[in-house]
Write an enzyme that holds these catalytic residues in place. Structure first.
Site, PDB file in Angstrom:
ATOM      1  N   GLU A  23       7.125 -22.114   7.460  1.00  0.00           N
ATOM      2  CA  GLU A  23       7.626 -21.264   8.535  1.00  0.00           C
ATOM      3  C   GLU A  23       8.688 -21.951   9.393  1.00  0.00           C
ATOM      4  O   GLU A  23       9.351 -21.302  10.204  1.00  0.00           O
ATOM      5  CB  GLU A  23       6.479 -20.805   9.434  1.00  0.00           C
TER       6      GLU A  23
ATOM      7  N   GLU B  11       0.805  -1.223   0.000  1.00  0.00           N
ATOM      8  CA  GLU B  11       0.000   0.000   0.000  1.00  0.00           C
ATOM      9  C   GLU B  11       0.840   1.276   0.000  1.00  0.00           C
ATOM     10  O   GLU B  11       0.316   2.366  -0.226  1.00  0.00           O
ATOM     11  CB  GLU B  11      -0.942  -0.009   1.207  1.00  0.00           C
TER      12      GLU B  11
END
EC number: 4.2.1.126
Length: 269
Positions: free
Chosen positions: A110, A79
């Site tokens: 992960e 953004e």
């Protein structure tokens, strides 16, 4: 390590609650999150100051995380260019498992402590840059490994975690520990923990961009004009800043492509 994010919910028998009871319960828990964030503002301030200094000198900001934490980092990074008109590689979000993991969980991604640094190498990361590890639990090997390698290579490192005294916090030079307590649904860290991480990421990127000169007054003068709504907003911003009519403001935007440049060149109209 005692993980508050894994403690039993303060609520029992969720499956027997009405919709209204569930919604009020979630809302009551959510109300505690901003208060937890408030407690760590001094730590956030330290990180922002470092980011502003490094980016001013040509560096970049990187986020790494897995699951919800990784997605939030990518969201914040993605953004920045449309909102503030910065290059797409100034703020970079990386998730364990690659872009596939944005929409669908990648098994065991992960748990690889070596992969984060490999992923970062694709961006030629260096000691000019800042790395923030995001992990609600504070125990994600992907994040710990990335932070440790970054430290070894002279980077400034920070983290956003939701447990106190975690391995991720120990690996970061500048830890931000937002202890929000047990989740409404036990262990569901996409809830309060995710909200806390989102709030802090908003604070970090927004404050950094303001300090870097990407906001004038309270306006996003460098935003990208990518749709009708944003063009309309930009026209109004130019009109407010210059007292020009709508047609002239639109003409300036068409010519110069941004609110900042349109206002700077308005005196010629």
């Amino acid at each position: 390590m005692k993980r508050t994010t894994e403690q039993d919910s303060n609520y029992t028998d969720l499956d027997k609650m009405s919709v209204a009871e569930l919604l009020h319960g979630i809302n009551n828990e959510d109300k505690t999150v901003p208060l937890a964030v408030e407690k760590v503002i001094p730590e956030i301030e330290k990180v922002v100051n470092i980011i502003v200094e490094k980016i001013s000198e040509g560096g970049r900001l990187f986020y790494i995380g897995a699951g919800t934490s990784g997605r939030l980092g990518i969201l914040d990074a993605s953004e920045c260019p449309p909102t503030y008109g910065v290059p797409f590689d100034m703020v970079v979000g990386i998730i364990a498992g690659g872009d596939t993991a944005i929409r669908r969980a990648v098994e065991n991604a992960e748990d690889n402590a070596e992969q984060a640094w490999k992923d970062l190498q694709e961006f030629n990361i260096s000691d000019k840059d800042v790395l923030i590890g995001i992990a609600a639990s504070g125990t994600t090997p992907y994040v710990i490994g990335g932070l440790n390698k970054a430290n070894e290579n002279g980077l400034e490192t920070a983290c956003i975690v939701c447990n106190a005294g975690s391995p991720v916090a120990q690996a970061a030079k500048y830890p931000i520990e937002i202890v929000v307590g047990p989740e409404f649904v036990t262990g569901s860290t996409r809830m309060k923990s995710g909200t806390a991480q989102k709030l802090v990421l908003n604070m970090i990127s927004t404050t950094s961009m303001i300090r870097l000169g990407r906001v004038k007054g309270n306006k996003m003068v460098d935003m990208q004009l990518t749709n009708v709504k944003l063009v309309g907003r930009a026209v109004n911003m130019v009109m407010q800043a210059t007292s020009l009519d709508e047609k002239t403001a639109q003409s300036l935007l068409d010519t110069y492509g941004s609110v900042r440049k349109a206002v700077e060149n308005a005196q010629e109209k």
